[in-house]
Design a protein around this motif. Sequence first.
Motif, PDB file in Angstrom:
ATOM      1  N   PHE A   1       0.667  -1.122   0.105  1.00 35.99           N
ATOM      2  CA  PHE A   1       0.131   0.047  -0.082  1.00 35.99           C
ATOM      3  C   PHE A   1       0.920   1.235   0.010  1.00 35.99           C
ATOM      4  N   VAL A   2       2.139   1.063   0.073  1.00 36.47           N
ATOM      5  CA  VAL A   2       2.938   2.501   0.213  1.00 36.47           C
ATOM      6  C   VAL A   2       3.079   2.999  -1.317  1.00 36.47           C
ATOM      7  N   GLY A   3       2.929   4.309  -1.247  1.00 34.53           N
ATOM      8  CA  GLY A   3       2.887   5.151  -2.600  1.00 34.53           C
ATOM      9  C   GLY A   3       4.135   4.951  -3.392  1.00 34.53           C
ATOM     10  N   GLU A   4       5.443   4.894  -2.479  1.00 33.89           N
ATOM     11  CA  GLU A   4       6.686   4.911  -3.415  1.00 33.89           C
ATOM     12  C   GLU A   4       6.550   3.613  -4.385  1.00 33.89           C
ATOM     13  N   ASN A   5       5.629   2.555  -4.123  1.00 32.22           N
ATOM     14  CA  ASN A   5       6.023   1.319  -4.981  1.00 32.22           C
ATOM     15  C   ASN A   5       5.054   1.517  -6.265  1.00 32.22           C
ATOM     16  N   TYR A   6       4.638   2.609  -6.430  1.00 26.97           N
ATOM     17  CA  TYR A   6       3.706   3.082  -7.547  1.00 26.97           C
ATOM     18  C   TYR A   6       4.229   4.312  -8.244  1.00 26.97           C
ATOM     19  N   THR A   7       4.028   4.168  -9.578  1.00 26.37           N
ATOM     20  CA  THR A   7       4.631   5.526 -10.474  1.00 26.37           C
ATOM     21  C   THR A   7       3.392   6.446 -10.506  1.00 26.37           C
ATOM     22  N   GLN A   8       3.921   7.737 -10.678  1.00 27.32           N
ATOM     23  CA  GLN A   8       2.812   8.631 -10.857  1.00 27.32           C
ATOM     24  C   GLN A   8       2.263   8.296 -11.943  1.00 27.32           C
ATOM     25  N   GLU A   9       2.814   7.847 -13.018  1.00 27.51           N
ATOM     26  CA  GLU A   9       2.224   7.678 -14.511  1.00 27.51           C
ATOM     27  C   GLU A   9       0.925   6.270 -14.165  1.00 27.51           C
TER      28      GLU A   9
ATOM     29  N   PHE B   1     -18.306   4.844  -8.655  1.00 24.91           N
ATOM     30  CA  PHE B   1     -18.390   3.351  -8.131  1.00 24.91           C
ATOM     31  C   PHE B   1     -17.615   2.586  -9.112  1.00 24.91           C
ATOM     32  N   THR B   2     -16.466   1.998  -8.620  1.00 28.80           N
ATOM     33  CA  THR B   2     -15.675   1.140  -9.432  1.00 28.80           C
ATOM     34  C   THR B   2     -16.148  -0.211  -9.696  1.00 28.80           C
ATOM     35  N   GLY B   3     -17.036  -0.851  -8.741  1.00 33.59           N
ATOM     36  CA  GLY B   3     -17.416  -2.144  -8.645  1.00 33.59           C
ATOM     37  C   GLY B   3     -16.391  -2.858  -8.220  1.00 33.59           C
ATOM     38  N   PHE B   4     -16.309  -4.371  -8.423  1.00 30.77           N
ATOM     39  CA  PHE B   4     -15.161  -5.227  -8.134  1.00 30.77           C
ATOM     40  C   PHE B   4     -13.804  -4.951  -8.958  1.00 30.77           C
ATOM     41  N   ILE B   5     -13.029  -4.774  -7.810  1.00 34.54           N
ATOM     42  CA  ILE B   5     -11.525  -4.632  -8.521  1.00 34.54           C
ATOM     43  C   ILE B   5     -10.405  -5.951  -8.066  1.00 34.54           C
ATOM     44  N   ASN B   6      -9.623  -6.280  -8.951  1.00 30.92           N
ATOM     45  CA  ASN B   6      -8.947  -7.396  -8.770  1.00 30.92           C
ATOM     46  C   ASN B   6      -8.042  -7.061  -7.146  1.00 30.92           C
ATOM     47  N   TRP B   7      -7.800  -8.209  -6.365  1.00 31.42           N
ATOM     48  CA  TRP B   7      -7.112  -7.801  -4.894  1.00 31.42           C
ATOM     49  C   TRP B   7      -5.838  -7.360  -5.196  1.00 31.42           C
ATOM     50  N   ASN B   8      -5.015  -7.619  -6.416  1.00 26.98           N
ATOM     51  CA  ASN B   8      -3.903  -7.289  -6.680  1.00 26.98           C
ATOM     52  C   ASN B   8      -3.726  -5.876  -7.245  1.00 26.98           C
ATOM     53  N   GLN B   9      -4.795  -5.194  -7.485  1.00 31.52           N
ATOM     54  CA  GLN B   9      -4.912  -3.565  -7.665  1.00 31.52           C
ATOM     55  C   GLN B   9      -5.270  -2.756  -6.643  1.00 31.52           C
ATOM     56  N   VAL B  10      -5.514  -3.489  -5.488  1.00 32.92           N
ATOM     57  CA  VAL B  10      -6.112  -2.566  -4.329  1.00 32.92           C
ATOM     58  C   VAL B  10      -5.016  -1.551  -3.872  1.00 32.92           C
ATOM     59  N   GLY B  11      -3.858  -1.794  -3.866  1.00 38.45           N
ATOM     60  CA  GLY B  11      -2.632  -1.054  -3.286  1.00 38.45           C
ATOM     61  C   GLY B  11      -2.653   0.144  -4.192  1.00 38.45           C
ATOM     62  N   LEU B  12      -2.748   0.038  -5.633  1.00 43.18           N
ATOM     63  CA  LEU B  12      -2.751   1.071  -6.561  1.00 43.18           C
ATOM     64  C   LEU B  12      -3.854   2.133  -6.439  1.00 43.18           C
TER      65      LEU B  12
ATOM     66  N   GLN C   1     -11.748  -5.412  13.551  1.00 44.15           N
ATOM     67  CA  GLN C   1     -10.503  -4.746  13.639  1.00 44.15           C
ATOM     68  C   GLN C   1     -10.351  -3.421  12.897  1.00 44.15           C
ATOM     69  N   GLY C   2     -10.909  -3.806  11.661  1.00 47.01           N
ATOM     70  CA  GLY C   2     -10.856  -2.477  10.517  1.00 47.01           C
ATOM     71  C   GLY C   2      -9.697  -2.717   9.700  1.00 47.01           C
ATOM     72  N   LEU C   3      -9.381  -3.782   9.015  1.00 49.93           N
ATOM     73  CA  LEU C   3      -8.032  -4.247   8.041  1.00 49.93           C
ATOM     74  C   LEU C   3      -8.152  -2.606   6.972  1.00 49.93           C
ATOM     75  N   THR C   4      -9.102  -2.385   6.475  1.00 54.45           N
ATOM     76  CA  THR C   4      -9.087  -1.138   5.338  1.00 54.45           C
ATOM     77  C   THR C   4      -8.475   0.007   6.110  1.00 54.45           C
ATOM     78  N   TYR C   5      -8.704   0.231   7.444  1.00 52.09           N
ATOM     79  CA  TYR C   5      -8.152   1.533   7.812  1.00 52.09           C
ATOM     80  C   TYR C   5      -6.461   1.502   7.957  1.00 52.09           C
ATOM     81  N   ILE C   6      -6.029   0.252   8.341  1.00 55.61           N
ATOM     82  CA  ILE C   6      -4.665   0.056   8.389  1.00 55.61           C
ATOM     83  C   ILE C   6      -4.130   0.040   7.130  1.00 55.61           C
ATOM     84  N   GLU C   7      -4.771  -0.476   6.024  1.00 54.60           N
ATOM     85  CA  GLU C   7      -4.318  -0.390   4.680  1.00 54.60           C
ATOM     86  C   GLU C   7      -4.343   1.226   4.026  1.00 54.60           C
TER      87      GLU C   7
END
Length: 391
Positions: free
Chosen positions: A188-196, A271-282, A299-305
């Motif tokens: 989920f860290v922004g540095e792992n994704y490009t601005q493009e 509304f995006t609808g379903f997205i692939n789990w591998n795309q969640v971080g982006l 617990q609220g995992l999406t809060y931690i994400e």
Amino acid sequence: MRIGIFTDAYLPLISGVTTSIYMLAEGLRKEGHEVYIITTSGKNVVEEPYVIRLKGMPIPKKGLKTFRIVPFTKGHIKKIAALNLDVMHVHTEFSIGSVAVHMRDKYGIPMVFTVHTMYEEYLHYVSKFLARFLRRPLMHYLKKLMKRFILRADVTITPTQKVLDLMKSYDIHGHYEIIPTGIKLDKFVGENYTQEQVSTLKQSLGIQPDEFVYLFLGRVSKEKSIPVLINAFAEIHKDVKAKFLIIGDGPAMNELKDLVETLGIKDKVIFTGFINWNQVGLYYQLGDAFLNASVTETQGLTYIEALAASLPVIVKYDSCLLDVIQEFDNGLFFRQNNELPYLMKRIYEDPELRNKLTKNAYKSIEKYSQECYSSNALKAYQKAIEIKKAE
């Protein structure tokens, strides 16, 4: 160690439970353990090694259409026994969980059980009529079901003190351990994704580069209280240059789309609808602030994400979040729904506060790493084995 993880829900279904199980299994394997996922069959599943899918029947309810019930659970014991498991970790009170209970009763395999769900808020999935008029007997049944697993478990894991207190209020005694669920923070860290990558995704969704993005990510269902967020956004949308991005799918989707149209903000809510789990971080990188109004989380995992993505969070106060959110340090709480529009507007207008929350977000949740979670789970497994040996 040969570990069996029993769950009614697993990928490709996306939820806090499925994410936590995937993270746990991956973390345990990194430490050299052999981990099997015992789960149900379903649509669009990809066959994977170490994932054993037992044939299940779909549930004829709209809100439960992605789940399966496995009948005749005793008939699967022989197949699972062949795995020669050292310990079982059960994440469900229903059919797949029953397979584990039969295994424990017949072979004496140590069992760990995790409580994931606050069932008081999920009865409407079974039946709105029953949830309204037969709530007490339904809860009595669910408590008995929970008790069946906790009494058989050598160790019961709760992710927070809130869940442990609930089990105690049910008068269910057991050997409890509080172990927060971990996630793969780097995802989920922004540095792992490009601005493009981020700009291209924004463009595909119709988000302008200078628009502020309020973001919700999760199951689109009644217990998430998403109308609270939509109504708050509708109240301020003329005062902010912003979009509200709702990421995920679920049984409340049509109802929410109708609400957005009624409020006249159809062009401002995506509304995006379903997205692939591998795309969640982006997708988290699109947001400027994360919103959630649910009070049904364990617990609220999406809060931690969201915090791992360095997003300021504005969420409904819930005791389960006290170890996650430090108010005005990494996030903001609203106690009453009418406080939310003010906080949404403030985070938009106050860059100093926004920058402070962003700066503190990631470092506040390092304790929820995948490594910590798998290490703590292993300790629980070893404890369960010791308890079993001492019997």
